[in-house]
Write a protein that holds these residues in place. Sequence first.
Motif, PDB file in Angstrom:
ATOM      1  N   GLN A   7       7.041  -2.124  30.947  1.00  0.00           N
ATOM      2  CA  GLN A   7       5.697  -2.254  31.028  1.00  0.00           C
ATOM      3  C   GLN A   7       4.874  -3.433  30.432  1.00  0.00           C
ATOM      4  N   ARG A  20       6.082  -6.608  32.224  1.00  0.00           N
ATOM      5  CA  ARG A  20       6.448  -5.984  33.791  1.00  0.00           C
ATOM      6  C   ARG A  20       6.254  -7.378  34.405  1.00  0.00           C
ATOM      7  N   PRO A  60       5.291  -8.684  41.569  1.00  0.00           N
ATOM      8  CA  PRO A  60       6.139  -8.794  42.614  1.00  0.00           C
ATOM      9  C   PRO A  60       6.770 -10.031  43.077  1.00  0.00           C
ATOM     10  N   PHE A  85       4.341 -13.399  43.912  1.00  0.00           N
ATOM     11  CA  PHE A  85       3.277 -13.700  43.462  1.00  0.00           C
ATOM     12  C   PHE A  85       3.425 -14.906  42.697  1.00  0.00           C
ATOM     13  N   GLY A 130      -2.917   1.068  32.352  1.00  0.00           N
ATOM     14  CA  GLY A 130      -3.097   1.029  33.854  1.00  0.00           C
ATOM     15  C   GLY A 130      -3.975  -0.095  34.425  1.00  0.00           C
ATOM     16  N   VAL A 154      -2.045  -2.911  34.142  1.00  0.00           N
ATOM     17  CA  VAL A 154      -1.062  -3.208  35.156  1.00  0.00           C
ATOM     18  C   VAL A 154      -1.414  -3.525  36.622  1.00  0.00           C
ATOM     19  N   ALA A 155      -2.960  -3.126  36.853  1.00  0.00           N
ATOM     20  CA  ALA A 155      -3.709  -3.461  37.805  1.00  0.00           C
ATOM     21  C   ALA A 155      -3.897  -4.956  37.876  1.00  0.00           C
ATOM     22  N   LEU A 156      -4.190  -5.763  36.846  1.00  0.00           N
ATOM     23  CA  LEU A 156      -4.258  -7.147  36.510  1.00  0.00           C
ATOM     24  C   LEU A 156      -2.991  -7.739  36.563  1.00  0.00           C
ATOM     25  N   PHE A 213       0.113  -6.788  37.631  1.00  0.00           N
ATOM     26  CA  PHE A 213       1.115  -6.479  38.570  1.00  0.00           C
ATOM     27  C   PHE A 213       0.447  -6.720  39.776  1.00  0.00           C
ATOM     28  N   GLN A 214      -0.688  -6.718  39.880  1.00  0.00           N
ATOM     29  CA  GLN A 214      -1.572  -6.669  41.236  1.00  0.00           C
ATOM     30  C   GLN A 214      -2.636  -7.581  41.410  1.00  0.00           C
ATOM     31  N   GLY A 215      -2.853  -8.422  40.282  1.00  0.00           N
ATOM     32  CA  GLY A 215      -3.959  -9.166  40.286  1.00  0.00           C
ATOM     33  C   GLY A 215      -5.094  -8.870  40.372  1.00  0.00           C
ATOM     34  N   CYS A 216      -5.501  -7.586  39.942  1.00  0.00           N
ATOM     35  CA  CYS A 216      -6.734  -7.023  40.478  1.00  0.00           C
ATOM     36  C   CYS A 216      -7.542  -6.332  39.108  1.00  0.00           C
TER      37      CYS A 216
END
Lengths: 469, 384, 104
Positions: free
Chosen positions: A42, A45, A48, A51, A138, A141-143, A145-148
Amino acid sequence: MTQPLKPVIVGAGPAGIRAAQTLVAHGLRPIVIDESARWGGQIYRQAPGNFARSSKQLYGFDARKADAVLSAMESLLSKVDYRPNTLVWNAEGGQLDVLHEGHTSVVDYTDLIVATGATDRILPFKGWTLPGVFSMGGAQVALKFQGCAIGQKVVFAGSGPLLYLVAYQYAKAGANVMAVLDSSHFSQQIKAVPSLLNQAAVFAKGVYYLAWLKAHGIAIHHGATPIEVMGTQSVEKLIWRNSQGPHEIDCDAVATGYGLRSESQLADILGCKFVFSNAENSWIPQKDLAGRSTIKHVYLAGDGAGIQGADAAEWAGELAGLALIEDRQLQQQTNHSTSSEELAKYLQKRIAFGRGLSMAFQDPQNWARQTTDDTVICRCEEITAGDIRQSAQSTGAQDVNRLKAMCRVGMGRCQGRMCGPATEALLADCTHQSIEKVGRLRGQAPIKPIPFVPSPALKNITPDTEEAN
Amino acid sequence: MSISPLSCDVAIVGGGIVGCSAALALRKLGKSVILIERDLCGSRSSGVNYGGVRRQGRSLIQLPLAQRAHAIWAKLPELLGAACEYTRSGHLKIARSEADLASLIAYQEKAEPFGLGLQIYSGHQLRELYPWLSERVVGGSLCAEDGHANPRLVSPAFARAASQAGAQLMENTQVIDIEYSNTGFTLKTSTDQIIKAPVLLNCAGAWASFVAEKFNEAVPMVAAHPTMAVTEPLPVFMSLSLGVQGGGIYARQTQRGNCVIGGSRGFALDELRARPSREAIQLVLARSVELLPQLKHANIIRTWSGTEGYLPDHEPVIGPSRTTPGLFHGFGFAGAGFQIGPAVGEVLSELATQGKTSTPIDGFSISRFSRVLSSITTTLGDLP
Amino acid sequence: MHQNTAMVQQGQLVRLVELNRKKLTIYINGVATEALEGDTLLTVILTHQKFIRQTEFSGSERAGFCLMGACQDCWVCTEDGSRLRSCSTLVQANMKLVTPKANP
C-alpha cells in the motif's frame, strides 16, 4: 535425504520485498504471492503502467525509499517466482489455497513468510456509510493510484500519521482541503516529542506536513471528533465537536481513520498464537524480534503482525529472511548489507517511537460511550451500536465471537475488518471489561470472498454415504 | 479456601441443545438443576451445525422422537422468548437418479404411519414449482412442515430459558472427575467446585465418552466434522431447505439472503476444534452449483466446521446407564441432533424424574454396545 | 451526439492529475460511459455518479470505502452476472457493468 526448500512469501510490500531479497541473496528462489497487480504494497503502491507521475510526485519525501524498494523487487523478478493478482484465502497442511483469475489452486511451502500488511483502523461516526466517506488509506489510494481526489471539498477527520500525510498530499496535488480534524490534543503531541525523536527523520516529516498545511491556510483542529456526516444521497456536511462545542463544515467528502490494524487472518488460520499488545490496544500475532511466529517455519514481517511502519517493515522482512536461513542451517552471507544485530537495534528504536505515536495520536475520548445507538458499526450487515449493546445485554455475551454469533456483527463480506476495533471497544465498554478481555474476531477461511468455481484438481464428484441435518 | 459443595436434584454435563432443553424441562417439573458446560452453552455442535430442523430422512426408530420435537418447535417462540429464525420452509430431499428416487419412494412408504406428510415429485414437477432447481434433479420428496432455524441463536436461547427458569448454569467450567456411591454422584470441576446429585445426565455430545467410560460403559464413538460454507447475501430464491438422497450437500437460504451450505467432511485441529478441508470446500461448492445454478456467480464469505459424535449405527445413545442407577445418557447424534434435541431433553427429564418415558427409546439403549465390547474383552482376556 | 443525462450527473471522485490517458468506453447500467485506461471500475463509476451499489438490507447507497480491497463494499456485477470488486479491477473496453440494487 533433505527435501528441497519451498519458501513462500505472502505479500509484496516493503516487508515481503526485503524478505525476498534476503532469501535470493542466500541462493533460494521463493514464490512471492501478491494480491495486487504490481508489487509495492500500500505505502509504495505503484500506479498503473500508463500513468505518468514521477516517484517524487507519488511518494514525496519517501521517493528515494520507494524507488529503492520498488527497484529491488524489479531486479528480483527473474530470481523469484512472482505471482501477482493472487489471493491466499486459506492454509492447510503445508499448503496455501490461492485464487487467481477466478480459479483456485494450491501452493506448497516448507517455509512461509507472512507479510500481509495492514488496513485502516476505523472508528465509525453517524452517517459514515454515506457515499463520499472513505478511509484515510482509501483517500490516499484514490490520489496515488488513480490521480483522483475523493471529492471537491474534502475534510480529513481522524488521527495518526496518515492524517497529516494524506491531507498534505491532497493539498499539494491541488485538491480542496476544507479542514483537518485531529482527535488528539496538541498537548499530547508535545509530550510525545521525546519518544518521537527516536525516529527523528520520520518525526521531522510529520512536523513538516503540519506546518505546511498551516502555512497554506488549511484549518487544523485538535481534540476534534466527528459527530455526524449528513447528506441525502452523499456527503453534504460534517458536524464535529471540540472543547468549544459543535461545529459544521460544508463538504462533499470525508477521509477518516485512526491508525492502522494488522491483516492477521492468515496468521490466525495458520495457527499462530496471538498476544495482546498494549501499545496498539489490540491482539496481534506473537513473534520474536526476528519474526519467528509460534509455528515452526512460519515467519511474520511488517504491519501484518503489529503496526511498525514502512521502514520497520523493511528491516523485519530482512530479519525474517535471515531467521529462515538460520533455522534451516543454510550458509549465512557474511557480507550481508546489515547484520541482524543492527536490524534488531533499529526495530527497538522503532518500538520506542511507536510508543510516542500512541501518545501523540489518541482516539476520540470515550469513543464507545459517545457513540449513539443509531450509529452503524458493521457496515456490511448494517448492525448499529444499539444492536450491539442490546445483544450484549440480552444474551450476556462477554466475548466478541459470541457477540458476533448473536447479533451478526462481523459476519459480512469484510469479516470484521472495518468494524472489529469498534466492536471490541463497544463490547468492552458495555460489559465493563478491558479490550484485551473481550477477545478478537477470529480469522476464518476464505480470508476474502471467493467465487463458486470448480477446482482444476477436482475430478469426479462421488456421492457421500451420509446426509446430516 | 475451598468452595462449599453444591447439591441439586439433577446434574447435567454438557450445555448443548440436549442438555439445556433437559434443564428447562426439569425446571418445569420443579427439579433443581446444575448444568456444567466446558465452553459457552450452545457454542459447539448445537451452535455451529447446518440448522436443519428436519424429520424426513431419519431412521424410523427416530421418528417418534422427531414428532415429539416437531410439537416443541411449533411453540419455540413462546418457549424461548425468541423466534431464532425458525421457519417451516419445507424440506426437499433431492434424487439425482431413478435409483435415488426409488429410495425416496420406499422411505415414504415406510414412514407413512408416522404422519410426516411426505409428497413425491418428479424432476419436471419440481422445476415447475421451483425453477431454480437444475436438470440434475430427477425427483424429490417434500416434507412441507420441516424447515430450518439459526442454531447460533436457538441453542443459547434454550440455555437462557433454562437459566431464567432457575437452572444454575456453569459455563467455562469443565467436569474433571465424577464419582458414584450409594448416595449418588459427586462431580468435581475445573473451578474446584464439588457438585452432588442423585441423578446425572450425560449430554456431553461428541465428548460424552468421557462420562460413559467413568462408569464402565465405553462406547465406540468417533468424531466427525462437516464442512460448512455461507455465501454473501443474495436475492432470496431458495424457499426450501434442501438435502440430497445418498448424501452430498444440504443447503438453505436465510431470510437475509445468505445461503448456508454443508456437506462432506472436515478435519480436527485438536480435540475441541475442527476445520473444513480444502477438498471438501471445493466439492461442496461444485455440488451446489450443479443443483442450484443461481449460485454460479455468488461468493463464499466464510467456512467453518464443528465436532459431532458418531456411533457405528449412526443412532444416538439415549436412555438409562447399563451400569449405574441414576445416570442417563443423551448423546451421539451423528450430526442430526438439532431437530430432535429438544425432545431428547424432555425424554431425559422424564427418565430423571419418573424412571420412564412415553416416547419409545429402546433402540437407543447403550446396552447395544456392551455385547460387542465384552466379546472383545473376553477375546483379549484369552490372550497370553 | 447528445449527452446522456446520466453522464452529466455529478460524480463523487474528482480527477486531479493523469488526465492524458487513452479513452475507452464501458457501459454502466446500459449507458455508454467514458473511462480512461488505467482506471479502476470504481473510479469510472464514481467519476460519473455518486454511488456504486445499494445494500441488501436497507437499500442505502454505498460508494466503496477503503479502495484497497478490504471493506468489500464496492462489488458490482457484469451483465452476465459475474461479480467484480470494482476498486481492484481495471477497466477493459466494452465492459458491461451493473451497479447492484437492493434485493426486492
